[in-house]
Motif scaffolding. Structure first.
Motif, PDB file in Angstrom:
ATOM      1  N   LEU A  22      -2.603  -5.288  -3.413  1.00 29.61           N
ATOM      2  CA  LEU A  22      -3.556  -4.597  -2.533  1.00 29.61           C
ATOM      3  C   LEU A  22      -2.848  -3.680  -1.530  1.00 29.61           C
ATOM      4  O   LEU A  22      -3.435  -2.699  -1.068  1.00 29.61           O
ATOM      5  CB  LEU A  22      -4.442  -5.604  -1.792  1.00 29.61           C
ATOM      6  CG  LEU A  22      -5.388  -6.441  -2.671  1.00 29.61           C
ATOM      7  CD1 LEU A  22      -6.387  -7.207  -1.804  1.00 29.61           C
ATOM      8  CD2 LEU A  22      -6.127  -5.599  -3.686  1.00 29.61           C
ATOM      9  N   PRO A  40      -5.511  -0.071  -3.042  1.00 27.22           N
ATOM     10  CA  PRO A  40      -6.645  -0.646  -2.308  1.00 27.22           C
ATOM     11  C   PRO A  40      -7.890  -0.857  -3.162  1.00 27.22           C
ATOM     12  O   PRO A  40      -8.779  -1.600  -2.762  1.00 27.22           O
ATOM     13  CB  PRO A  40      -6.918   0.386  -1.205  1.00 27.22           C
ATOM     14  CG  PRO A  40      -6.178   1.609  -1.576  1.00 27.22           C
ATOM     15  CD  PRO A  40      -5.117   1.253  -2.551  1.00 27.22           C
ATOM     16  N   ALA A  77     -10.454  -6.802  -1.851  1.00 23.91           N
ATOM     17  CA  ALA A  77     -10.104  -5.381  -1.718  1.00 23.91           C
ATOM     18  C   ALA A  77     -11.276  -4.626  -1.106  1.00 23.91           C
ATOM     19  O   ALA A  77     -11.098  -3.800  -0.195  1.00 23.91           O
ATOM     20  CB  ALA A  77      -9.741  -4.804  -3.085  1.00 23.91           C
TER      21      ALA A  77
END
Ligand code: FES
Ligand code: FES
Lengths: 180, 852
Positions: free
Chosen positions: A122, A126, A158
């Motif tokens: 992440l 993203p 996310a």
């Protein structure tokens, strides 16, 4: 070597989760052993100690590393992150929230390793898709969940981090609707 | 939304539904936060100062007498604290009273590569490891028995003297009804040989245990065990100190799946060493050692013969099984019965003959793994039903619907069945998968397969005979409003802590956070037998409900007096108590406790559960009964490459009759995990063995005792899954609940085999299904031969005289009609005559497990 440290032992200050841990350990010991035994950070797990299961994954300078294969003396001075460093104060990290709420942790033994690898993913991506998540986590074995919930929990976290209100399908909370 | 399809129990369903506050909602599991923060304490996370680290010395040969153990080199090492040998723990133990055949450390004889024969303790794990390697053992080799076939023709040397017959540990023959007449009535009879390979649980957490002594005869053990109560019993047996001075604490297990339900030698060894050395003693197995601990799925050969009428209904079945048990009994006697016991729980089977035999072999012991003994015959049964459907020209889903068992019946083998949601399950996966439009009509290489199953919700009988509760709960009410709940149950990942807490919270109308759990501690908690046989939700659920209802009753009595309202008008909800028609007069739950404590003194209640007595009375009737059975149906879609035989499972539809989902997220997690584990066994997992080359001792060794070589499914191996939950609200379950953790595993393996047949017309009658099997079948098909791959014969086993049991339809009373003792005098070896080992081996090596 500082006085009093015998041959075959090392002394160092490890930087774990932003804190300093002065440790003395057998020089051949892996990061996994030193984290668990010397730092008392037992959140990091082991399922094989041979690099086969991913349970021991931690982040070293932001990159996932199998701590069971990582000689400790090579990470002195580097920034190490473990599952204990994920939450902020008493607030859970979004990954921790979604794993707990979606049942992505059953026995929870694979969870610390998976959380750390997912966190690294992440950081760079993203908005990962299923394939990217599966690829990133392909070195981690989970024997309980069947993996789907883990992928969905990563996507959910996310989304939370992006401030997006996407959430996994209702079928994952209540079962699928039987078609007529 | 969960669809509550409940034809049988509408009333109960409605009543329950309208009142439920937390149950049925997807709440976060109570240990969820601990699991994602690293706070959960698994056994290896428990640390004490001055711990002695323990390593076991394990046999390097498969079968031998121990001539001598020389510790001198080990003891000369600095940091070595002590050693232990078998003679110091002379009493045998074992999970089943009928097969207590294990020494904590081998005495005289080692029985497989990996069998523990000594232990060393040192100040560090490194030193203990080096010292264990330095221990010199002298062996006198004995003949190795490596398979069921070898066991059948090699009665001597016996791996265990108590075996039923030579190296055949256990033989069973149970005949229900008139099987011969049933076969006569059949229009077609199908006869098939199947093979199901063994597999390991591969729980991610390696077994670990740590013990410390508090006195010269008091010891506490923390362990990764599913069954602290049974470990407690084994320690009592082997340590020679009173049971009241032994405490076993089960840590949360990092997965178990049956692999942590035996009491283990390493647990006894560290307890003994803690007492011997006067310091904590700890052991954590390596992954390799976990493969030696094993207790995994038995490799099972099956011969299945079933009679069908033209309309697809069944007239009789005769099932023969062999189990390769490995070197010790473990749960094996139960496993043997389980390869036959549940065949009757899904479809109408008026006449049924089951014969089973478990062999001792020089391999790590097999035991219970998710589905215990039933996935193997389920595989054979459901594949054969598919074959029958094709022979008779009936759709496979339709064939199953025609055979459905009636709810609330007693089966031919005297199992009491309750609700059955299987019809709804089949309909759900048929609709979901587009079965009617797509089955048999997909392009070459694509296929659908269907299979069903049933499973127990808790074994009806405990492991050892007794009349005490199988699950107990104690509740302590505190004037703070906190409720402490004590129960011997063990969290293995399935969510048992959450079930315990939610039942109490539901009854008392409080929040999960108001509850403190104390679980899995033989000193502090009332006994729960353990997390096995899918028993916890049902049994702990009932015990918790009873204890909580008694607590509610006490509080209600005091509050009613205080408020001057009738007791049963009081509602417990939202952490308050109030008269139903005066919610504005609500008092805090904690205040209600204060009123009750003032009235009665310190408050505590108990609850317990004993399953209903099953109707079967014959020898062997103890395996199979359960308060209620869960049902599952699955459709699986596969894509096969006809050039290579490589295949991919594209999608799985699974419908499960769960009774009632107490927490749908946890329930779905169990269903999905079962699909996953079933796929592992169907596609790749094998606990396989090989012989080392002659120059390297020729010993029989594990083929791949590592996670890299023992293949299990990873993130990329999982298909899409759609899961339906069918709620039948069974009267026997707490709030109507049944199990979810094992049943949904069972249909996966046969559904895969059936889907491969639909895709390319090849029958694979064994699992795991390797692509080269399919390729072989495709080549056979091309050459005009039978496109079937699987075992071509079944060993010649003398199962002994069958026990004759008349079925309910025959007017039986659940007892055997003939003398059970008569069948005990079986003859030594195959078919009553001892074949020469060489001849028999020659015969078998080319027959049994070869495929063509
Ligand atoms: S413990 Fe490091 S990969 Fe398994
Ligand atoms: S949750 Fe148990 S191994 Fe992943």
């Amino acid at each position: 070597m500082p006085p009093g440290i015998p041959d075959g032992m090392s002394a160092a200050v490890l930087k774990v989760n932003g804190e300093e841990y002065p440790v003395v350990f057998p020089s051949h010991h892996t990061l996994l052993e030193v984290l668990r035994e010397e730092c008392q950070l037992t959140g990091t797990k082991h399922g094989c100690e041979l690099g086969e299961c991913g349970a021991c994954a931690v982040l070293v300078d932001g990159k996932p590393v199998l701590s069971c294969l990582q000689i400790t003396t090579d990470v002195i001075g580097k920034s190490i992150r473990t599952v204990e460093g994920l939450q902020k104060g008493n607030d859970l990290h979004p990954l921790q929230e979604t794993f707990a709420d979606l049942g992505a942790a059953q026995c929870g033994y694979c969870t610390p390793g998976i959380l750390m690898v997912a966190e690294a993913l992440l950081e760079n991506e993203p908005e990962p898709d299923n394939e990217q998540i599966a690829e990133a986590l392909s070195g981690n074995i989970c024997r309980c969940t069947g993996y789907h919930r883990i992928i969905e929990a990563v996507k959910w976290a996310a989304a939370k981090q992006r401030g997006d209100d996407w959430r996994p399908a209702e079928a994952l909370f209540m079962g699928s609707e039987i078609p007529d | 939304m969960v669809k509550a399809i409940s034809k049988l129990n509408d009333e109960l369903a409605d009543a329950t539904e309208s009142q439920l506050k937390i149950i049925g909602k997807p709440f976060r599991r109570v240990d969820g936060r601990a699991k994602v923060t690293g706070q959960t304490q698994f056994a290896d996370d428990v640390q004490f100062p001055r711990t002695a680290y323990v390593k076991l010395v394990r046999s390097t040969v498969p079968h031998a007498r121990i001539k001598n153990i020389d510790f001198s080199a080990a003891l000369a090492m600095e940091g070595v604290l002590g050693t232990l040998i078998g003679e110091e723990l002379p009493d045998k133990f074992g999970i089943l009273p009928v097969s207590e055949d294990e020494h904590a450390l081998a005495v005289d004889t080692v029985r497989f590569v990996g069998d523990a024969l000594a232990a060393v303790a040192a100040v560090s794990e490194d030193i203990a490891h080096a010292a264990a390697l330095a221990v010199e053992v002298e062996y006198e080799p004995l003949l190795t028995i490596s398979s069921v076939e070898e066991a059948l023709c090699t009665p001597e040397p016996q791996i265990h003297e108590y075996a039923d017959d030579g190296n055949i540990h256990k033989k069973v023959s149970l005949k229900f009804g008139d099987v011969e007449a049933g076969m006569e009535q059949a229009d077609i009879i199908l006869e098939d040989n199947f093979f199901y390979e063994g597999s390991n649980h591969l729980a991610l957490e390696q077994h670990s245990a740590i013990a410390f002594a508090e006195d010269d005869d008091r010891v506490t053990l923390y362990s990764s065990t599913q069954c602290p109560h049974y470990v407690h019993r084994a320690l009592t047996k082997t340590l020679d100190i009173p049971a009241s001075r032994i405490r076993v604490i089960a840590c949360s297990n990092g997965g178990a799946f049956g692999g942590k339900s035996d009491p283990f030698n390493h647990e006894i060894v560290v307890a003994k060493l803690a007492l011997k050395l006067g310091r904590p003693a700890k052991i954590t197995l390596t992954r390799e050692e976990v493969f030696y601990c094993h207790r995994g799925r038995h490799p099972v050969q099956m011969h299945l013969k079933t009679g069908f009428r033209k309309d697809g209904t069944m007239t009789a079945q005769h099932l023969r099984t062999t189990l390769d048990g490995g070197a010790y009994g473990s749960y094996g006697v139960a496993s043997t019965y389980y390869t036959g016991a549940l065949q009757t729980t899904t479809y109408k089977l008026p006449n049924y003959w089951f014969e089973g035999a478990r062999a001792f072999t020089n391999k790590p012991p097999c035991g219970p793994k998710r589905g215990h003994g039933t996935p193997q015959p389920r595989f054979g049964f459901e594949v054969q039903l598919d074959k029958a459907a094709h022979r008779l020209g009936i759709d496979p889903a339709e064939l199953r619907l025609r055979n459905l068992l009636e709810p609330n019946t007693i089966t031919a083998n005297w199992l009491q069945i309750g609700t059955i949601g299987l019809k709804e399950c089949i309909e759900a996966v048929v609709r979901g998968s587009g079965w009617k439009e797509r089955y048999g009509k997909l392009p070459e290489g694509r296929g659908l397969g269907l299979a069903c199953s049933a499973y127990m919700t808790g074994a009806g009988l405990p492991i050892y005979w007794n009349h005490m509760p199988q699950s107990g709960v104690q509740i302590k009410l505190d004037r703070s409003g906190n409720v402490a709940v004590f129960c011997g149950e063990t969290e293995i990942g399935q969510g048992s802590d959450s079930i315990l807490a939610v039942v109490v919270a539901e009854v008392l109308g409080i929040d999960l956070k108001d509850i403190r759990l104390c679980v899995g501690d033989t000193d502090l908690t009332p006994v729960d037998l353990g997390s096995y046989s899918s028993r916890v939700t049902l049994m702990v659920g009932h015990a918790a409900k009873q204890a909580a209802e008694r607590a509610r009753d006490k509080i209600a009595e005091a509050v009613a007096e205080h408020m001057e309202v009738p007791k049963d008008s009081l509602v417990f909800a939202n952490r308050t108590v109030f008269p139903a028609d005066e919610p504005e007069n609500a008092i805090e739950f904690s205040e209600a406790v204060v009123i009750a404590e003032s009235r009665f003194g310190t408050l505590g209640t108990t609850g317990s559960y004993i399953p209903p007595r099953a109707p079967g009375r014959y020898r062997g009737a103890g395996v199979g009964p359960s308060p209620t059975y869960s049902y599952s149906a699955s459709v699986l879609e596969v894509e096969v490459d006809p050039e290579t035989g490589l295949y991919e499972v594209i999608k799985v539809w699974m419908a499960h009759d769960i009774g009632r989902a107490l927490n749908p997220v946890l329930a779905l997690g169990q269903i999905e995990g079962s699909i996953y584990m079933g796929l592992g066994e169907a596609v790749m997992e094998e606990q396989a063995f090989r012989r080392l080359p002659k120059r390297l001792s020729g010993a029989l060794v594990h083929k791949m005792p590592s996670m890299l070589e023992y293949k299990s499914p990873g993130f990329h191996d999982m298909p899409e899954m759609t899961c339906y939950m069918i709620e039948t609200d069974d009267e026997q379950g707490p709030y109507g609940a049944k199990e979810a953790g094992q049943g949904p595993l069972l249909p996966i393996m046969p559904a895969l085999a059936n889907a491969i047949f639909d895709a390319v017309g090849v029958r694979v009658d064994q699992v795991p299904i390797h692509p080269d099997f399919i390729l072989k079948g495709l080549q056979a098909k091309k050459n005009g031969r039978d496109p079937r791959v699987g075992p071509t014969s079944f060993p010649d086993v003398d199962y002994g005289e069958p026990l004759i049991v008349h079925t309910p339809a025959q007017g039986g009373d659940g007892r055997a009609a003939n003398d059970p003792k008569a069948s005990k005098k079986g003859l030594r070896s195959a078919s009553g005559t001892m074949k020469k080992r060489e001849d028999a081996l020659k015969e078998h090596s080319s027959a049994t497990l070869t495929t063509d």
